[in-house]
Design an enzyme around this catalytic site. Structure first.
Site, short mmCIF file in Angstrom:
data_model
loop_
_atom_site.label_atom_id
_atom_site.label_comp_id
_atom_site.label_asym_id
_atom_site.label_seq_id
_atom_site.Cartn_x
_atom_site.Cartn_y
_atom_site.Cartn_z
N TYR A 163 2.00 -10.52 -2.86
CA TYR A 163 2.74 -10.31 -2.23
C TYR A 163 2.97 -9.20 -3.24
CZ TYR A 163 3.01 -15.41 -1.27
OH TYR A 163 2.72 -16.71 -0.44
N HIS A 168 6.51 -12.24 2.94
CA HIS A 168 5.03 -12.12 3.11
C HIS A 168 3.73 -11.74 2.24
CE1 HIS A 168 6.50 -15.15 6.88
NE2 HIS A 168 6.89 -13.48 7.04
N LYS A 212 -3.11 -10.68 7.07
CA LYS A 212 -3.33 -10.41 5.22
C LYS A 212 -4.50 -9.84 5.63
CE LYS A 212 -1.14 -14.42 4.02
NZ LYS A 212 0.08 -14.71 4.78
#
Lengths: 517, 270
Positions: B208, B216, B247
């Site tokens: 993070y 997020h 991601k």
């Protein structure tokens, strides 16, 4: 060192704790990257402030809402000191007339604020309860986390007990309904038996009942392992008893596949006269068929005179008497049956195309199944020889025999290289080695709680296997065994990764075959 | 790294060890972990029935890597649980508890009576009940506290566990997977990231850019064993999953003596 530990709340704080209200929870969408803005910092501050307030709240309960309970380290259970609350509907058991809880149930109720747990006259904090109650191998922290997670979602969660699972054979005999009805008679006994005592017995009957398996069940019937297996023993024994009654002369022609089954009870049968003295481990036949005279009622033996039965073989209140049916025989309508035209045609057709197996002289010569099967095999081999030699006598032969091509599906089935496999294929023959993977919980659906009965929980919704992400992926062999053990209830794997739980299950998939194109 | 700390070093936090699992029982310690040390952990406690379902409570469970980092930096001590003593109950302690309970109940009676008097004062004088004796609170209405953490933490062991060898309360010692993950964790943490466990996205850690409560995750970190071949299918699957949840897949290698190396993968249309 940080001054850890929960502070004892003052009276004012206790009273204030009752009045606290739930703060609002929404903090909006998360952000993707910090931009150093005041707004983000403020959101974070508010979110954290609320979290700290929540975390620093201590549980405060009215004495009247708390059930007092005591941890018994020797037995590994928690005994209630005051009457149980509503939770008794789905949790707990009675042992020696006392209401008890399993460690995970007690810990969950402590965290819920329903139970106050004492050990050595002192109340346990939640931390101490975690450290003391979850110290056993059977109920470790990950197991409890899964239990608590499912409980919070509203499921009823009971420990898995292998001895209550019916084997596929028992299900095939439809013993399920039988067990349910018999459960009523035995409820008292079952309630008083503790769930822990069941765990010691790992008993899932495999496939067909063998003589040893049956005798083991007969033993357990006397113990406290629950009621279900007690009543089914006569059902399983019956076929064997009846073939025991067909006389001793047949022992020479025992078919090989039942030889194992016959081997062990035969010694006890030979000394049937004093079967009362035989050890409890060996099965004793209830009747001695060598002394019981059964009348021959075959159609070619017009036996109409039945002697009075032995009084010792009848129930007390049933009178037996001699019967002579000769006078009745005279009154039987012996006129030739008049057939309709349709019936006559059918009879004719049958006599033309169908032949009784008894009409075959060679078959009549067979004195037992083994010889009959040998005959059938011999005949089928003879059939093979009748095939055209130019097709069948070479190294390469046709893929199909003409009689196998009954439908396109059958042809497809015959020529397919890979056969579809089912998870349970061969599972019953596997050695019991699940690589440490065991079923831990039976889970019952949340919406069935109102109808749920602890004493007769019925079929679970799923069975739960608690595993860790650190562990190896289970082998197909272990999966097969666990699935087999679970029977027709799906198995779900709860994977625990340091506090986070993920559920996985295997889904059976069968490739459709298109045979109509 | 972290916030510039004031001159007096804060006392080390207490992390309770329980057969390889690390739990934090103090609200202040949990707060310090998140705010001072960028270690978030997972709240695993069941919330009480009363007071509404407002999310999980203490304890806070830490990854072994998080716990080891805190212990190695001296920010925390790992404390195994004390031996639950057998034998007769500590009579003195039980007596003290009983006395404390009696005192608390007396004070609650007093407070309830005070509240009643205050309410009576609000009523007009002609409606006040005259001569009615104050009814005592029934025992079942008295309040008790169900404490979260134990009263006093047990004495910490003389030193941290042996990181190189497994022990009953620290089974991770010397395990190659733990060592590999720990070196990656330590390096990414030192670069200022916040990390949590990554099992829910099939990785080792989630990375993070800010506190996980408000941000997020930006990347899924994967720590494959060094030297072992990586299956291309698995790699594509991991990269595509990561891309799907916005991601980046981060392949991490942190050899024992060398510099850590990172490779980021993103699945995209050709």
């Amino acid at each position: 060192m940080e001054p850890g530990g929960s502070r004892r709340l003052s009276t004012a704080e206790l009273l204030a704790a009752r009045a606290r209200k739930a703060p609002p929870r929404s903090h909006g969408q998360k952000d993707f990257a910090p931009d150093g803005s005041e707004e983000q910092a403020e959101k974070l501050r508010r979110c954290r402030e609320e979290q700290w307030q929540l975390l620093s709240e201590e549980r405060v309960e009215r004495l009247g809402n708390l059930v007092k309970a005591e941890w018994k380290p020797g037995q590994g259970i928690v005994e209630l000191q005051s009457p149980a609350g509503k939770f008794w509907h789905t949790m707990g058991f009675t042992e020696h007339g006392k209401q008890c809880l399993l460690p995970e149930e007690a810990l969950y109720l402590l965290e819920c604020g329903s139970v106050q747990l004492f050990y050595r006259d002192l109340p346990l904090s939640i931390q101490e309860a975690y450290e003391i109650l979850l110290s056993q191998e059977a109920m470790s922290l990950p197991h409890y986390q899964v239990f608590s997670h499912l409980k919070q979602l509203g499921y009823v969660v009971l420990r898995f007990n292998p001895s209550t699972v019916l084997s596929p054979y028992e299900r095939q005999l439809n013993l399920e309904s039988h067990c349910q009805s018999s459960g009523k008679h035995h409820r008292k006994r079952r309630r008083s038996s503790s769930p822990r005592s069941h765990e010691k017995k790992h008993k899932v009957s495999e496939g067909l009942p063998e003589a040893e398996g049956t005798s083991e069940k007969a033993d357990d019937g006397c113990g406290d392992s629950g009621c279900l297996l007690v009543d089914e023993t006569p059902l399983l024994e019956q076929p064997k008893e009846s073939d025991g009654g067909s006389g001793g002369g047949e022992s020479a022609s025992v078919p090989p596949d039942t030889g194992e089954e016959k081997a062990s009870p035969s010694p006890s049968r030979s000394q049937a006269g004093d079967h009362r003295e035989s050890s409890p481990g060996t099965r004793t036949p209830r009747w001695d068929f060598t002394t019981i005279v059964l009348p021959n009622l075959a159609p070619d033996q017009p036996c109409t005179r039945l002697p009075s039965p032995d009084k010792g073989l009848l129930p007390e209140n049933v009178p037996g008497r001699e019967v002579d049916a000769a006078c009745w025989c005279r009154r039987i309508n012996q006129k030739r049956e008049k057939l309709s035209r349709k019936e006559r045609e059918q009879l004719e057709r049958e006599s033309r195309y169908k032949s009784s197996v008894n009409a075959d002289r060679e078959v009549r010569r067979c004195s037992n199944w083994q010889e009959y099967k040998a005959l059938l095999k011999q005949r089928s081999q003879q059939k093979v020889w009748k095939r055209p030699p130019h097709l069948w006598d070479q190294a390469v032969t046709p893929l199909l025999q003409p009689d196998e091509a009954t439908s396109s599906a059958a042809v497809l089935q015959q020529i397919s290289v890979l056969q579809p496999s089912h998870i349970l294929d061969g599972a019953s023959r596997l050695q019991k080695d699940t690589e440490g993977m065991t079923i831990d919980f039976n889970v019952y659906q949340a919406d069935a709680v109102a109808k749920f009965k602890k004493t007769n929980p019925g079929k679970p919704y799923v069975r739960m296997c608690v595993r860790s992400f650190d562990e190896q992926i289970p082998s197909l062999r272990a999966l097969k065994q666990v699935t087999y053990q679970s029977g027709d209830v799906p198995v779900v794997f709860a994977l625990v990764d340091h506090g986070e739980i993920a559920f996985y299950s295997l889904k059976e998939f069968k490739l459709p075959v298109d045979v109509n194109h | 790294m972290g916030d510039p700390e004031t001159a007096p070093e804060p006392p080390p936090l207490v992390l309770a060890l329980q057969r390889g699992r690390v739990l934090v029982w103090g609200a202040a310690a949990a707060r310090a972990l998140r705010e001072r040390h960028r270690v978030s952990g997972v709240l695993v406690g069941t919330p009480p029935r009363r007071g509404g379902a407002r999310g999980p409570r203490l304890p806070l469970q830490l990854l072994p890597e998080e716990a080891r980092l805190l212990a190695e930096t001296g920010a925390a001590v790992l404390v195994p649980p004390p031996d639950p003593g057998e034998g007769p109950p500590p009579a003195a302690e039980a007596a003290r508890y009983a006395a404390e309970l009696a005192r608390s109940f007396a004070e609650q009676q007093e407070a309830a009576e005070g509240q009643r008097q205050a309410q009576l004062q609000c009523l007009p004088p002609n409606q006040r009940p005259t001569g009615a004796p104050a009814a005592a609170l029934p025992p079942r209405a008295l309040l008790v506290q169900l404490p979260t953490a134990r009263g006093a933490p047990p004495a910490p062991p003389p030193g941290p566990p042996d990181w190189g060898r497994p022990a009953p309360h620290w089974p991770h010692g010397g395990r190659p997977r733990h060592e590999r993950r720990y070196r990656v964790y330590r390096d990414l943490w030192a670069r200022g990231f916040h990390l949590t466990g990554g099992a829910k996205f099939g990785g080792d850690f989630l990375v993070y850019p800010g506190p996980p409560e408000r941000f997020h995750a930006a990347a899924v970190a994967l720590c494959p064993p060094p030297g072992a071949p990586l299956a291309l299918g698995a790699l594509v699957a991991a990269a595509r999953l990561g891309t799907h949840v916005r991601k980046t897949l981060l392949l991490c290698a942190a050899p024992a003596g060398g510099a850590p190396a990172y490779t980021s993968l993103q699945w995209g249309p050709p």
